[in-house]
Design a protein around this motif. Structure first.
Motif, mmCIF file in Angstrom:
data_model
loop_
_atom_site.group_PDB
_atom_site.id
_atom_site.type_symbol
_atom_site.label_atom_id
_atom_site.label_comp_id
_atom_site.label_asym_id
_atom_site.label_seq_id
_atom_site.Cartn_x
_atom_site.Cartn_y
_atom_site.Cartn_z
ATOM 1 N N VAL B 15 0.888 -1.343 0.010
ATOM 2 C CA VAL B 15 -0.042 -0.016 0.016
ATOM 3 C C VAL B 15 0.924 1.336 0.115
ATOM 4 C CG1 VAL B 15 -1.612 1.297 1.450
ATOM 5 C CG2 VAL B 15 -2.034 -1.255 0.930
ATOM 6 N N GLY B 16 0.513 2.289 -0.733
ATOM 7 C CA GLY B 16 1.419 3.366 -0.800
ATOM 8 C C GLY B 16 2.428 3.466 -2.185
ATOM 9 N N GLU B 81 -8.105 -1.313 -1.880
ATOM 10 C CA GLU B 81 -9.118 -1.942 -3.095
ATOM 11 C C GLU B 81 -8.461 -2.248 -4.496
ATOM 12 O OE1 GLU B 81 -8.999 1.038 -1.138
ATOM 13 O OE2 GLU B 81 -9.491 2.845 -2.270
ATOM 14 N N ASP B 82 -6.954 -1.480 -4.553
ATOM 15 C CA ASP B 82 -6.440 -1.717 -5.818
ATOM 16 C C ASP B 82 -5.997 -3.144 -6.207
ATOM 17 O OD1 ASP B 82 -5.157 1.646 -5.647
ATOM 18 O OD2 ASP B 82 -6.993 0.742 -6.352
ATOM 19 N N PHE B 83 -5.801 -4.053 -5.512
ATOM 20 C CA PHE B 83 -5.260 -5.221 -5.494
ATOM 21 C C PHE B 83 -6.325 -6.349 -6.227
ATOM 22 C CE2 PHE B 83 -1.402 -4.402 -3.596
ATOM 23 C CZ PHE B 83 -1.694 -3.505 -2.763
ATOM 24 N N GLY B 84 -5.964 -6.873 -7.356
ATOM 25 C CA GLY B 84 -6.682 -7.782 -8.211
ATOM 26 C C GLY B 84 -5.923 -8.026 -9.326
ATOM 27 N N SER B 85 -6.894 -8.343 -10.412
ATOM 28 C CA SER B 85 -6.128 -8.635 -11.522
ATOM 29 C C SER B 85 -6.476 -7.433 -12.619
ATOM 30 C CB SER B 85 -6.584 -9.912 -12.228
ATOM 31 O OG SER B 85 -5.898 -10.853 -11.355
ATOM 32 N N TYR B 86 -5.397 -7.184 -13.547
ATOM 33 C CA TYR B 86 -5.624 -6.075 -14.423
ATOM 34 C C TYR B 86 -5.666 -6.740 -16.005
ATOM 35 C CZ TYR B 86 -5.739 -2.764 -10.517
ATOM 36 O OH TYR B 86 -5.902 -2.153 -9.713
ATOM 37 N N TYR B 87 -6.538 -6.274 -17.018
ATOM 38 C CA TYR B 87 -6.324 -6.831 -18.147
ATOM 39 C C TYR B 87 -6.368 -5.484 -19.129
ATOM 40 C CZ TYR B 87 -7.748 -11.303 -16.345
ATOM 41 O OH TYR B 87 -7.851 -12.472 -15.733
ATOM 42 N N CYS B 88 -5.371 -5.464 -20.201
ATOM 43 C CA CYS B 88 -5.536 -4.714 -21.333
ATOM 44 C C CYS B 88 -6.467 -5.161 -22.429
ATOM 45 C CB CYS B 88 -4.526 -4.289 -21.765
ATOM 46 S SG CYS B 88 -3.109 -5.668 -22.581
ATOM 47 N N GLN B 89 -7.007 -4.615 -23.212
ATOM 48 C CA GLN B 89 -7.923 -4.996 -24.429
ATOM 49 C C GLN B 89 -7.646 -3.996 -25.587
ATOM 50 O OE1 GLN B 89 -11.978 -3.991 -24.328
ATOM 51 N NE2 GLN B 89 -11.994 -4.665 -26.615
ATOM 52 N N LYS B 103 -1.884 -9.916 -12.124
ATOM 53 C CA LYS B 103 -2.339 -10.307 -10.899
ATOM 54 C C LYS B 103 -1.317 -9.289 -9.974
ATOM 55 C CE LYS B 103 -4.077 -13.513 -7.660
ATOM 56 N NZ LYS B 103 -4.223 -15.009 -7.449
ATOM 57 N N LEU B 104 -2.161 -8.233 -9.291
ATOM 58 C CA LEU B 104 -1.454 -7.388 -8.422
ATOM 59 C C LEU B 104 -1.784 -7.985 -7.162
ATOM 60 C CD1 LEU B 104 0.002 -4.976 -7.661
ATOM 61 C CD2 LEU B 104 -2.033 -3.608 -8.327
ATOM 62 N N GLU B 105 -0.595 -8.240 -6.062
ATOM 63 C CA GLU B 105 -0.924 -8.826 -4.874
ATOM 64 C C GLU B 105 -0.431 -8.012 -3.734
ATOM 65 O OE1 GLU B 105 -1.386 -13.633 -5.555
ATOM 66 O OE2 GLU B 105 0.733 -12.842 -5.728
ATOM 67 N N ILE B 106 -0.893 -7.992 -2.744
ATOM 68 C CA ILE B 106 -0.334 -7.306 -1.559
ATOM 69 C C ILE B 106 0.932 -8.037 -1.144
ATOM 70 C CG2 ILE B 106 -0.800 -6.452 0.927
ATOM 71 C CD1 ILE B 106 -3.970 -6.720 0.344
ATOM 72 N N LYS B 107 2.040 -7.248 -0.900
ATOM 73 C CA LYS B 107 3.227 -7.729 -0.324
ATOM 74 C C LYS B 107 3.137 -7.807 1.321
ATOM 75 C CE LYS B 107 6.970 -6.264 -2.065
ATOM 76 N NZ LYS B 107 8.216 -5.284 -2.403
#
Lengths: 117, 107
Positions: B15-16, B81-89, B103-107
């Motif tokens: 976070v941050g 709330e930004d953690f999750g998966s991101y897809y481009c299209q 997949k963006l995970e919390i460290k």
């Protein structure tokens, strides 16, 4: 507000047929085409095709020609996806999504389809 | 079909922090690039279109950049709330095609 509400989860056997619905509200249904997107368990997003909600003309991605059919019930602002002769590899979550110049600006909550004997 | 390649496939951050996800198209898609966020068990949410235009309600800590074949999504000051998966299209050609996801995970 724009909402796409899909039908509930399905458990089917190989060879059976499933029909998933997607009811739109909050906008004029025929002004926007509808995409369908597949997400297999633990996998990414795969575009299945779309349907022109004004004319009813469907367009299918190559991998989804044959057993898959998109349809409309315009009076009910509802788009549907039917999958015939279900196979194990059809196990996935299926999403409808509103088309806006090729993007998908609103999505249904997804419908899980499990195919198992 | 236009192939979309995302990197990294996964990313761990706190976070941050600020993170950047990249997306490469197999051919020129001009500025027809969108991004989506998907949280576990939820449907994707529309984030960005035309490379850098934020969808309604998307916080300004998200920004998109790039052109032709190389694109990126930057998230400043990561929030929980930004953690999750991101897809481009890409929304230039038919069929529209997605990247494989990050997949963006919390460290």
């Amino acid at each position: 507000q724009i909402q796409l509400v899909q039908s509930g989860p399905e458990l089917k056997k190989p060879g059976e047929t499933v029909k998933i619905s997607c009811k739109a509200s909050g906008y004029t249904f025929t002004d926007y085409s509808m995409h369908w997107v597949k997400q297999a368990p633990g996998k990414g997003l795969k575009w299945m095709g779309w349907i022109n909600t004004e004319t009813g003309e469907p367009t299918y991605a190559d991998d989804f020609k044959g057993r898959f059919a998109f349809s409309l019930e315009t009076s009910a602002s509802t788009a549907s996806l039917q999958i015939n002769n279900l196979k194990n590899e059809d196990t996935a979550t299926y999403f409808c999504a509103r088309n806006d110049y090729g993007t998908m600006d609103s999505w249904g909550q997804g419908t899980s389809v499990t195919v198992s004997s | 079909d236009i192939q979309m390649t995302q990197s990294p496939a996964s990313l761990s951050a706190s976070v941050g922090e600020t993170v950047t996800i990249t997306c490469r198209a197999s051919e020129n898609i001009y500025s027809y690039l969108a991004w989506y966020q998907q949280k576990q068990g939820k449907s994707p949410q529309f984030l960005v279109y035309n490379v850098k235009t934020l969808a309604e309600g998307v916080p300004s800590r998200f920004s998109g950049s790039g052109s032709d074949t190389q694109f990126s999504l930057k998230i400043n000051s990561l929030q929980p709330e930004d953690f999750g998966s991101y897809y481009c299209q890409q929304h230039y050609g038919t069929p529209p095609t997605f990247g494989g996801g990050t997949k963006l995970e919390i460290k």
